[in-house]
Write a protein that holds these residues in place. Structure first.
Motif, PDB file in Angstrom:
ATOM      1  N   MET A  41      30.700 -11.355  15.624  1.00  0.00           N
ATOM      2  CA  MET A  41      29.942 -10.197  16.042  1.00  0.00           C
ATOM      3  C   MET A  41      30.186  -9.665  15.744  1.00  0.00           C
ATOM      4  N   ASN A  42      31.566  -9.066  14.823  1.00  0.00           N
ATOM      5  CA  ASN A  42      31.124  -7.747  14.403  1.00  0.00           C
ATOM      6  C   ASN A  42      31.792  -7.521  12.935  1.00  0.00           C
ATOM      7  N   GLY A  43      32.147  -8.305  12.684  1.00  0.00           N
ATOM      8  CA  GLY A  43      32.500  -8.786  11.645  1.00  0.00           C
ATOM      9  C   GLY A  43      34.507  -8.519  11.751  1.00  0.00           C
ATOM     10  N   ARG A  44      35.141  -7.673  12.053  1.00  0.00           N
ATOM     11  CA  ARG A  44      36.043  -7.797  12.495  1.00  0.00           C
ATOM     12  C   ARG A  44      36.754  -8.991  13.115  1.00  0.00           C
ATOM     13  N   ALA A  45      38.283  -9.030  12.544  1.00  0.00           N
ATOM     14  CA  ALA A  45      39.435 -10.335  13.338  1.00  0.00           C
ATOM     15  C   ALA A  45      40.548 -10.137  14.235  1.00  0.00           C
ATOM     16  N   GLY A  46      40.567 -10.588  15.033  1.00  0.00           N
ATOM     17  CA  GLY A  46      41.119 -10.600  16.274  1.00  0.00           C
ATOM     18  C   GLY A  46      40.597 -10.295  17.224  1.00  0.00           C
ATOM     19  N   LEU A  47      40.587  -9.826  18.428  1.00  0.00           N
ATOM     20  CA  LEU A  47      40.551 -10.080  19.619  1.00  0.00           C
ATOM     21  C   LEU A  47      39.408  -8.793  19.765  1.00  0.00           C
ATOM     22  N   SER A  48      37.848  -9.236  20.911  1.00  0.00           N
ATOM     23  CA  SER A  48      37.292  -8.378  20.818  1.00  0.00           C
ATOM     24  C   SER A  48      37.701  -8.402  22.694  1.00  0.00           C
ATOM     25  N   GLY A  49      36.986  -6.928  23.135  1.00  0.00           N
ATOM     26  CA  GLY A  49      36.877  -6.901  24.736  1.00  0.00           C
ATOM     27  C   GLY A  49      35.551  -8.073  25.002  1.00  0.00           C
ATOM     28  N   LEU A  50      36.222  -8.583  26.202  1.00  0.00           N
ATOM     29  CA  LEU A  50      34.561  -9.280  26.593  1.00  0.00           C
ATOM     30  C   LEU A  50      33.234  -8.319  27.241  1.00  0.00           C
ATOM     31  N   ALA A  51      33.729  -7.435  27.709  1.00  0.00           N
ATOM     32  CA  ALA A  51      32.563  -6.515  27.998  1.00  0.00           C
ATOM     33  C   ALA A  51      32.162  -6.151  27.005  1.00  0.00           C
ATOM     34  N   GLU A  52      32.781  -6.091  25.875  1.00  0.00           N
ATOM     35  CA  GLU A  52      32.312  -5.367  24.437  1.00  0.00           C
ATOM     36  C   GLU A  52      31.166  -6.850  23.737  1.00  0.00           C
ATOM     37  N   VAL A  53      31.498  -8.532  23.700  1.00  0.00           N
ATOM     38  CA  VAL A  53      30.913  -9.295  23.437  1.00  0.00           C
ATOM     39  C   VAL A  53      29.843  -9.562  24.000  1.00  0.00           C
ATOM     40  N   THR A  54      30.599  -9.902  25.175  1.00  0.00           N
ATOM     41  CA  THR A  54      28.966  -9.609  26.205  1.00  0.00           C
ATOM     42  C   THR A  54      27.621  -8.620  26.064  1.00  0.00           C
ATOM     43  N   ARG A  55      28.182  -7.043  26.427  1.00  0.00           N
ATOM     44  CA  ARG A  55      26.651  -6.351  25.465  1.00  0.00           C
ATOM     45  C   ARG A  55      26.308  -6.419  24.093  1.00  0.00           C
ATOM     46  N   ALA A  56      27.405  -7.197  23.409  1.00  0.00           N
ATOM     47  CA  ALA A  56      26.384  -7.433  21.634  1.00  0.00           C
ATOM     48  C   ALA A  56      25.421  -8.682  21.935  1.00  0.00           C
ATOM     49  N   LEU A  57      26.019  -9.794  22.711  1.00  0.00           N
ATOM     50  CA  LEU A  57      24.515  -9.914  22.836  1.00  0.00           C
ATOM     51  C   LEU A  57      23.507  -9.973  23.587  1.00  0.00           C
ATOM     52  N   CYS A  58      23.426  -9.438  24.522  1.00  0.00           N
ATOM     53  CA  CYS A  58      22.733  -8.923  24.688  1.00  0.00           C
ATOM     54  C   CYS A  58      21.731  -8.241  24.078  1.00  0.00           C
ATOM     55  N   ALA A  59      22.469  -7.487  23.684  1.00  0.00           N
ATOM     56  CA  ALA A  59      22.053  -6.289  21.858  1.00  0.00           C
ATOM     57  C   ALA A  59      21.106  -7.345  21.223  1.00  0.00           C
ATOM     58  N   ARG A  60      21.657  -8.081  20.401  1.00  0.00           N
ATOM     59  CA  ARG A  60      21.324  -8.804  20.284  1.00  0.00           C
ATOM     60  C   ARG A  60      19.795  -9.665  20.008  1.00  0.00           C
ATOM     61  N   ALA A  61      19.417  -9.844  21.880  1.00  0.00           N
ATOM     62  CA  ALA A  61      18.432 -10.356  22.108  1.00  0.00           C
ATOM     63  C   ALA A  61      17.764  -9.310  23.156  1.00  0.00           C
ATOM     64  N   GLY A  62      18.106  -8.144  22.127  1.00  0.00           N
ATOM     65  CA  GLY A  62      16.718  -6.762  22.908  1.00  0.00           C
ATOM     66  C   GLY A  62      17.285  -6.171  24.553  1.00  0.00           C
ATOM     67  N   VAL A  63      18.239  -6.941  25.212  1.00  0.00           N
ATOM     68  CA  VAL A  63      19.055  -6.154  26.024  1.00  0.00           C
ATOM     69  C   VAL A  63      19.330  -5.500  26.455  1.00  0.00           C
ATOM     70  N   ASP A  64      19.407  -3.878  25.954  1.00  0.00           N
ATOM     71  CA  ASP A  64      19.982  -2.966  26.558  1.00  0.00           C
ATOM     72  C   ASP A  64      20.501  -2.468  27.566  1.00  0.00           C
ATOM     73  N   ALA A  65      19.690  -3.237  28.783  1.00  0.00           N
ATOM     74  CA  ALA A  65      20.258  -2.208  30.283  1.00  0.00           C
ATOM     75  C   ALA A  65      20.498  -3.185  30.662  1.00  0.00           C
ATOM     76  N   VAL A  66      22.054  -2.923  30.870  1.00  0.00           N
ATOM     77  CA  VAL A  66      23.550  -3.680  30.457  1.00  0.00           C
ATOM     78  C   VAL A  66      24.538  -2.579  30.949  1.00  0.00           C
ATOM     79  N   ASP A  67      24.906  -3.511  31.999  1.00  0.00           N
ATOM     80  CA  ASP A  67      26.273  -2.767  32.795  1.00  0.00           C
ATOM     81  C   ASP A  67      27.382  -4.048  32.490  1.00  0.00           C
ATOM     82  N   VAL A  68      28.697  -3.532  31.577  1.00  0.00           N
ATOM     83  CA  VAL A  68      29.339  -4.213  31.332  1.00  0.00           C
ATOM     84  C   VAL A  68      30.922  -3.642  32.046  1.00  0.00           C
ATOM     85  N   SER A  69      31.192  -2.774  32.760  1.00  0.00           N
ATOM     86  CA  SER A  69      31.520  -2.003  33.191  1.00  0.00           C
ATOM     87  C   SER A  69      32.882  -2.726  33.741  1.00  0.00           C
TER      88      SER A  69
END
Length: 88
Positions: free
Chosen positions: A1-29
């Protein structure tokens, strides 16, 4: 998703997937966990991309005041309602 190797937070991945679809109004806290090696290698809807994560990490999505709120199902604990406050 972001080009980094290793672990990403579930919230970060979920937010990134939504952003790719143009959905920015998300709460992943409310999401906890780390994701390793999640790849979206075909054109998918954001819902289809999120479903494997939602199943693996047992979380759900709901709408609240115009935003999509993601939270773990265990956070939706049942509450008791006094019978006296219910309508007949």
């Amino acid at each position: 998703m972001n080009g980094r190797a290793g672990l990403s937070g579930l919230a970060e991945v979920t937010r990134a997937l939504c952003a790719r679809a143009g959905v920015d109004a998300v709460d992943v806290s409310g999401l906890l966990g780390a994701v390793s090696g999640y790849v979206v290698d075909a054109p998918l809807s954001v819902r289809d991309a999120l479903e494997p994560l939602m199943a693996a990490y047992d979380f759900a999505a709901r709408e609240h005041e115009g935003a999509i709120v993601f939270l773990h199902r265990a956070d939706n604990a049942a509450i008791e309602i006094d019978v006296g406050v219910l309508a007949a």
